[in-house]
Enzyme design. Sequence first.
Site, PDB file in Angstrom:
ATOM      1  N   GLU A 222       9.569  -6.237  -5.238  1.00  0.00           N
ATOM      2  CA  GLU A 222       8.479  -6.973  -4.588  1.00  0.00           C
ATOM      3  C   GLU A 222       8.838  -8.452  -4.527  1.00  0.00           C
ATOM      4  O   GLU A 222       9.218  -9.045  -5.541  1.00  0.00           O
ATOM      5  CB  GLU A 222       7.170  -6.779  -5.360  1.00  0.00           C
ATOM      6  CG  GLU A 222       6.024  -7.683  -4.966  1.00  0.00           C
ATOM      7  CD  GLU A 222       5.697  -7.626  -3.473  1.00  0.00           C
ATOM      8  OE1 GLU A 222       5.498  -8.701  -2.870  1.00  0.00           O
ATOM      9  OE2 GLU A 222       5.668  -6.512  -2.910  1.00  0.00           O
TER      10      GLU A 222
ATOM     11  N   SER B 284       0.820  -1.213   0.000  1.00  0.00           N
ATOM     12  CA  SER B 284       0.000   0.000   0.000  1.00  0.00           C
ATOM     13  C   SER B 284       0.852   1.261   0.000  1.00  0.00           C
ATOM     14  O   SER B 284       0.549   2.226  -0.703  1.00  0.00           O
ATOM     15  CB  SER B 284      -0.925  -0.009   1.217  1.00  0.00           C
ATOM     16  OG  SER B 284      -1.794  -1.114   1.181  1.00  0.00           O
ATOM     17  N   ALA B 285       1.917   1.294   0.800  1.00  0.00           N
ATOM     18  CA  ALA B 285       2.789   2.465   0.840  1.00  0.00           C
ATOM     19  C   ALA B 285       3.776   2.473  -0.318  1.00  0.00           C
ATOM     20  O   ALA B 285       3.989   3.511  -0.964  1.00  0.00           O
ATOM     21  CB  ALA B 285       3.537   2.513   2.171  1.00  0.00           C
TER      22      ALA B 285
ATOM     23  N   HIS C 153      -4.037  -5.882  11.276  1.00  0.00           N
ATOM     24  CA  HIS C 153      -3.553  -4.502  11.306  1.00  0.00           C
ATOM     25  C   HIS C 153      -2.257  -4.351  12.106  1.00  0.00           C
ATOM     26  O   HIS C 153      -2.174  -3.502  12.993  1.00  0.00           O
ATOM     27  CB  HIS C 153      -4.625  -3.577  11.903  1.00  0.00           C
ATOM     28  CG  HIS C 153      -5.902  -3.538  11.156  1.00  0.00           C
ATOM     29  ND1 HIS C 153      -7.097  -3.104  11.722  1.00  0.00           N
ATOM     30  CD2 HIS C 153      -6.213  -3.894   9.881  1.00  0.00           C
ATOM     31  CE1 HIS C 153      -8.060  -3.189  10.846  1.00  0.00           C
ATOM     32  NE2 HIS C 153      -7.561  -3.670   9.714  1.00  0.00           N
TER      33      HIS C 153
END
Length: 549
Positions: free
Chosen positions: A38, A17-18, A472
């Site tokens: 990645e 996401s970042a 999370h």
Amino acid sequence: MTELAEISDYLVVGAGSAGCVVANRLSADPAMRVTLLEAGRRDTNPWIHIPVGYFRTMHNPDFDWCYRTEPDPGLAGRAIDWPRGKVLGGSSSLNGLLYVRGQRQDYDRWAQMGNPGWSWDEIGPIFEELETFQRGSGDGRGQSGPLQVSDPRLHRQICELWIEAAKAKGIPYNPDYNGPVQDGVGHFQLTVDKGRRCSAAKAFLAPIRDRQNLRIVTEAQALRIVIEEGRATGVEISRPDGSRQVLRARREVILCAGAIGSPQLLMLSGVGDAEALAGQGICVRHHSPEVGRNLQDHLQARLVFKCREATLNDEVRSLFNKARIGLEYALFRSGPMSMAASLVFGFLRTRPELATPDIQFHIQPWSADSPGEGVHPFSAFTQSVCQLRPESRGTVTLRTPDARDAPLIRPNYLSTQTDCDTIVAGIGIAREIARLEPLRSAISEEFRPAEDVQGYDETLSWARENSTTIYHPTGTCRMGADDRAVVDARLRVRGVEGLRVADCSIMPEIVSGNTNAPAMAIGAKLAAMVIEDRVAPALQPRTSYDRVA
């Protein structure tokens, strides 16, 4: 080991996401060469792009790191799965698609803890800039960003009954929990565009893949950061064929590997607690004892209620219904296959004197032991309750000095009295709502926990024996003004030049909500600071590798 001749200005480790946002923003300058690494594959599998595909991708080692915690005393000695994305887009490619910014007070508190530039007045406009809120304009809602945010295309009666029961308890309906006020109940907002997942890779990489100065390398697992004379100069990676390569960074290495991967890489590179690193045979580059500490996560207690009417559990059990659901999605991009992990939210306070909500509800028109394991064989829905601001802190430490071995994850859940009190109170509120009309008439049985589980001690024991992560993890490379903090307010790793971290690991305290949207905002904030620092001559590092470029 082969060293690549190609030199980038910036090496970004982790396309989650970042990382996707960082690569997008830094490569906007055609004079800057950016390489995005990645460990996982490209996001070509169709289940990644179908919203309900998380049932297929989560716990699947093709897309998921499949982490597992150590046995946790706070969970009655249980070890639990901790899914994290291992694919282009990271966890945004297999998460539940819920778009939650968190409370404005979260970011103001970060600033008050000695992190200038991180208050809501500075972070709020970043959220607005990143998004296109498809419902239309609203207070602080963006209309021109690459991240598509939409309302659900699926509604189910049991969830609407829950909203009405919550309103009967005196909880107001809130049409936009990402607006000025988070309190209330309503319908979740989703990172979905026209019925398809809008991951970070879809939003921030797909539109810019033709940039000549951006190189995206998948199936490239980072093994360590190369640190020479106190400066990060590159990253050693492994490739699928077993070979190892070193990629060089002329300006900076930026870690976006997440709350598990980023501290693991720092420790493997010699940045961490000196005694622990030496015990693993790792050369200590900088003593930073808080690397891997301050771990926080949202724990969820999933209450299941059997129903007198059909739920999604029933809809997906027959081949005929599965065919009908597939056809509806193929033709209209709607129906159960367009569903996020939850349809309805609640942001509530367990005590009236609290300034902001301290628990979050996720209401699901289905029930299962875990996404990826299939639904229960009976009609039911789920009330998931999580504490928004846990006090408990855990750790991530090295298992071995090999990056291919998962680290030791010790969440240390429910280790403070406040955390125990809050989860028990949240469960009590969920049961109160379930006993109010019009929801009460639709419920046939309190299945989990059973109705005879009563009182504080029994409820807490049930929570310890049944709760699980809501995915999370944060805080393991804490940002702060003190010398023990891992990164400073500009996300620079203390003790190592040319190295920054930008992901949820930098959170000094966990945000009050889901973490995907904040991770993107952190990436955008980092990119802006890197660009600001680059224009100051004193902060323009020059290395011997410039001669190679």
